[in-house]
Design an enzyme around this catalytic site. Structure first.
Site, PDB file in Angstrom:
ATOM      1  N   GLY A  11       0.730  -1.338  -0.063  1.00 51.51           N
ATOM      2  CA  GLY A  11      -0.191   0.033  -0.072  1.00 51.51           C
ATOM      3  C   GLY A  11       0.861   1.247  -0.048  1.00 51.51           C
ATOM      4  NE  ARG A  12      -2.106   6.887  -0.659  1.00 51.57           N
ATOM      5  CZ  ARG A  12      -2.194   8.358  -1.192  1.00 51.57           C
ATOM      6  NH1 ARG A  12      -1.993   8.303  -2.587  1.00 51.57           N
ATOM      7  NH2 ARG A  12      -1.964   9.231  -0.615  1.00 51.57           N
ATOM      8  CG  MET A  13       0.530   5.296   4.724  1.00 51.31           C
ATOM      9  SD  MET A  13       1.328   6.513   5.064  1.00 51.31           S
ATOM     10  CE  MET A  13       2.073   6.483   6.568  1.00 51.31           C
ATOM     11  CG  HIS A 142      -7.991  11.884   3.897  1.00 52.99           C
ATOM     12  ND1 HIS A 142      -8.613  12.255   5.066  1.00 52.99           N
ATOM     13  CD2 HIS A 142      -6.845  11.423   4.326  1.00 52.99           C
ATOM     14  CE1 HIS A 142      -7.852  12.283   6.138  1.00 52.99           C
ATOM     15  NE2 HIS A 142      -6.720  11.919   5.570  1.00 52.99           N
ATOM     16  CE  LYS A 146      -8.590   8.059   5.706  1.00 57.29           C
ATOM     17  NZ  LYS A 146      -7.703   6.994   6.183  1.00 57.29           N
TER      18      LYS A 146
END
Length: 256
Positions: A11-13, A142, A146
């Site tokens: 994922g992004r994080m 956001h 999200k």
């Protein structure tokens, strides 16, 4: 050297965390857990769909979605690892369950609603100001991808503001009648939260506090995911030395 595992690595994080760790000599990548991405290469490391890929890590970053994060965290605790949770959805009820689960743990769990240092100050300032104004509302904005609403940051902000308002005896303010359901937002701990999901946003939050003849706006804007990297490093460096088995937010580490 601290061995770090990343849950939700694809994922992004997760990807951001991996890129953050690679140049730092104090950390090594202990494993990448990414269900549905088995064998996928990320910056020279391979993802695995098997959670055992993180067994033996000193600390595990949890970045999967809110539906599976609690199960994952229980598993990481059984691996005898410190855990840093960056997944959204940890409201007061879920935090209470987490507190019971980690009460007798020798390892440490750190829940981070937002890794941005600026956002930590925004939440703290909102908490300080909340009892002094008649009304308090939150607008969080956001990107369209999200998956959950409200955001973890807004849930944590509302909980802290609501507790401060309750302790001061400040009652909830009147907010009129909805004609269209949901128009007035979701009320969390006595504070209304309005969630926006749209193209063009990264992560933004605005707290609006209103009094007679005035209002105060406290706003934080994240324009690049790079804003989260100092907080990720700070959390990884600090989690093992935390006094309590469960800590919420970076503010304790920052002395706020």
């Amino acid at each position: 050297m601290t061995s770090v595992g990343i849950s939700g690595a694809a994922g992004r994080m997760g990807r951001l965390s991996l890129e953050t760790l690679l140049p730092l000599e104090e950390f090594s990548v202990g494993g990448l857990y990414a269900p549905g991405h088995d064998g996928e290469a990320l910056s020279g490391h391979r993802c695995s769909s098997n959670p055992d890929a993180l067994r033996g890590c000193d600390v595990i970053l949890e970045f999967t979605n809110p539906d599976v994060a609690p199960t994952n965290v229980t598993r990481w605790r059984s691996f005898d690892a410190d855990v840093v949770i960056g997944t959204s959805g940890y409201d007061s009820e879920r935090l209470a369950v987490l507190e019971d689960e980690w009460a007798d743990a020798t390892r440490r769990c750190l829940v981070v609603p937002n890794f941005s240092v600026g956002a930590v100050f925004m939440m703290r300032l909102s908490e300080l100001a909340a009892p002094h104004f008649a009304s308090a509302e939150i607008i969080e904005m956001h990107h369209q991808r999200k998956a959950d609403a409200p955001s973890g940051t807004s849930l944590n902000t509302a909980a802290r503001m609501g507790a401060a308002r309750m302790a001061s005896g400040r009652p909830p303010h009147g907010r009129g009648r909805e004609i269209a359901p949901g128009a007035l937002g979701a009320v969390v701990e006595g504070v209304a939260i309005h969630s926006v999901r749209a193209y063009g946003f990264v992560a933004h939050q605005e707290v609006i506090l209103g009094g007679t003849g005035e209002y105060l706006t406290i706003r934080h804007d994240t324009t690049d995911l790079a804003a989260f990297t100092p907080g990720i490093v700070l959390a990884l460096r600090s989690v093992a030395a935390l006094e309590s088995p469960l800590t919420v937010g970076l503010e304790t580490i920052l002395g706020l």
